[in-house]
Motif scaffolding. Structure first.
Motif, PDB file in Angstrom:
ATOM      1  N   PHE A 249       0.845  -1.194   0.000  1.00 55.15           N
ATOM      2  CA  PHE A 249       0.000   0.000   0.000  1.00 55.15           C
ATOM      3  C   PHE A 249       0.881   1.245   0.000  1.00 55.15           C
ATOM      4  CE2 PHE A 249      -2.527  -3.241   2.233  1.00 55.15           C
ATOM      5  CZ  PHE A 249      -3.639  -3.271   1.409  1.00 55.15           C
ATOM      6  N   PRO A 250       0.426   2.330  -0.614  1.00 56.53           N
ATOM      7  CA  PRO A 250       1.188   3.582  -0.564  1.00 56.53           C
ATOM      8  C   PRO A 250       1.385   4.043   0.881  1.00 56.53           C
ATOM      9  CG  PRO A 250      -0.553   3.727  -2.200  1.00 56.53           C
ATOM     10  CD  PRO A 250      -0.779   2.444  -1.437  1.00 56.53           C
TER      11      PRO A 250
ATOM     12  N   LEU B 145       0.708   7.911   7.709  1.00 60.71           N
ATOM     13  CA  LEU B 145      -0.568   7.214   7.772  1.00 60.71           C
ATOM     14  C   LEU B 145      -1.304   7.308   6.449  1.00 60.71           C
ATOM     15  CD1 LEU B 145      -2.840   5.816   9.415  1.00 60.71           C
ATOM     16  CD2 LEU B 145      -3.629   8.113  10.049  1.00 60.71           C
ATOM     17  N   ASN B 146      -1.762   6.171   5.979  1.00 60.34           N
ATOM     18  CA  ASN B 146      -2.641   6.091   4.812  1.00 60.34           C
ATOM     19  C   ASN B 146      -3.879   5.328   5.257  1.00 60.34           C
ATOM     20  OD1 ASN B 146      -3.926   5.784   2.362  1.00 60.34           O
ATOM     21  ND2 ASN B 146      -2.432   4.368   1.522  1.00 60.34           N
TER      22      ASN B 146
ATOM     23  N   GLY C 203      -5.795   1.409   8.840  1.00 63.42           N
ATOM     24  CA  GLY C 203      -4.775   2.359   8.408  1.00 63.42           C
ATOM     25  C   GLY C 203      -3.458   1.660   8.148  1.00 63.42           C
ATOM     26  N   ASN C 204      -2.786   2.068   7.077  1.00 64.00           N
ATOM     27  CA  ASN C 204      -1.439   1.605   6.783  1.00 64.00           C
ATOM     28  C   ASN C 204      -0.486   2.588   7.469  1.00 64.00           C
ATOM     29  OD1 ASN C 204       0.475  -0.072   5.258  1.00 64.00           O
ATOM     30  ND2 ASN C 204       0.901   1.802   4.122  1.00 64.00           N
ATOM     31  N   VAL C 205       0.233   2.102   8.486  1.00 59.55           N
ATOM     32  CA  VAL C 205       1.109   2.970   9.276  1.00 59.55           C
ATOM     33  C   VAL C 205       2.563   2.604   8.988  1.00 59.55           C
ATOM     34  CG1 VAL C 205       1.652   3.831  11.583  1.00 59.55           C
ATOM     35  CG2 VAL C 205      -0.663   3.004  11.078  1.00 59.55           C
ATOM     36  N   THR C 206       3.343   3.611   8.616  1.00 63.27           N
ATOM     37  CA  THR C 206       4.767   3.425   8.329  1.00 63.27           C
ATOM     38  C   THR C 206       5.572   4.193   9.372  1.00 63.27           C
ATOM     39  OG1 THR C 206       4.302   3.259   5.959  1.00 63.27           O
ATOM     40  CG2 THR C 206       6.574   3.738   6.596  1.00 63.27           C
ATOM     41  N   PHE C 207       6.467   3.490  10.057  1.00 63.09           N
ATOM     42  CA  PHE C 207       7.343   4.087  11.066  1.00 63.09           C
ATOM     43  C   PHE C 207       8.755   4.156  10.486  1.00 63.09           C
ATOM     44  CE2 PHE C 207       4.009   1.854  13.298  1.00 63.09           C
ATOM     45  CZ  PHE C 207       3.774   2.534  14.484  1.00 63.09           C
ATOM     46  N   GLU C 208       9.398   5.306  10.570  1.00 59.48           N
ATOM     47  CA  GLU C 208      10.810   5.375  10.217  1.00 59.48           C
ATOM     48  C   GLU C 208      11.603   4.639  11.301  1.00 59.48           C
ATOM     49  OE1 GLU C 208      12.101   9.384   9.458  1.00 59.48           O
ATOM     50  OE2 GLU C 208      11.052   9.419   7.526  1.00 59.48           O
TER      51      GLU C 208
END
Length: 132
Positions: free
Chosen positions: A7-8, A27-28, A38-43
């Motif tokens: 997902f983006p 968050l997407n 929600g698609n959550v991306t953590f650095e």
């Protein structure tokens, strides 16, 4: 890092959530119809504060990288793509990226009448830096 996983990535967290994260996350929202996902991306090194999902709970579906999940009073668990975490309602917990990895998960909010999240204190740098 825009499209890690299937997902983006989405945009940086809105201010109303950003204050509950140490580091940068994105968050997407994939859907809010019926079930909020929600698609959550953590650095790398980013994690959220301790928090509680009242009434409904949460499910994490890890899609990329490695990170951590910890429930209060329990040892932190290392997570990798393909892992699933079922978080019952009323359990104080946190989750986030490993120090050296991007971490992406789908956050599924379990529907319940009058469900809400209670955000609490940050995970201390000392506790996070001692994870093995």
């Amino acid at each position: 890092m825009n499209n890690i996983g299937i997902f983006p990535r989405g945009g940086e967290l809105p201010e109303m959530f950003a204050e509950y994260f140490s580091g940068k996350a994105y968050l997407n929202m994939l859907t809010e119809k019926g079930v909020s996902i929600g698609n959550v991306t953590f650095e790398p090194g980013c994690r959220n504060n301790w928090h509680i999902h009242h009434k409904g709970g949460q499910i994490l579906l890890v899609t990329y990288g490695s990170g951590w999940y910890q429930a209060e009073g329990e040892k932190a668990v290392k997570l990798h793509a393909g892992d699933v975490v079922n978080i019952p309602p009323e359990v104080k917990h946190w989750h986030g990226a490993a120090k050296d990895s991007v971490f992406v998960h789908l956050a599924v909010e379990v529907p319940a009448e009058e469900a809400y999240n209670e955000w609490l204190e940050p995970v201390s740098d000392e506790a996070y830096n001692n994870l093995e």
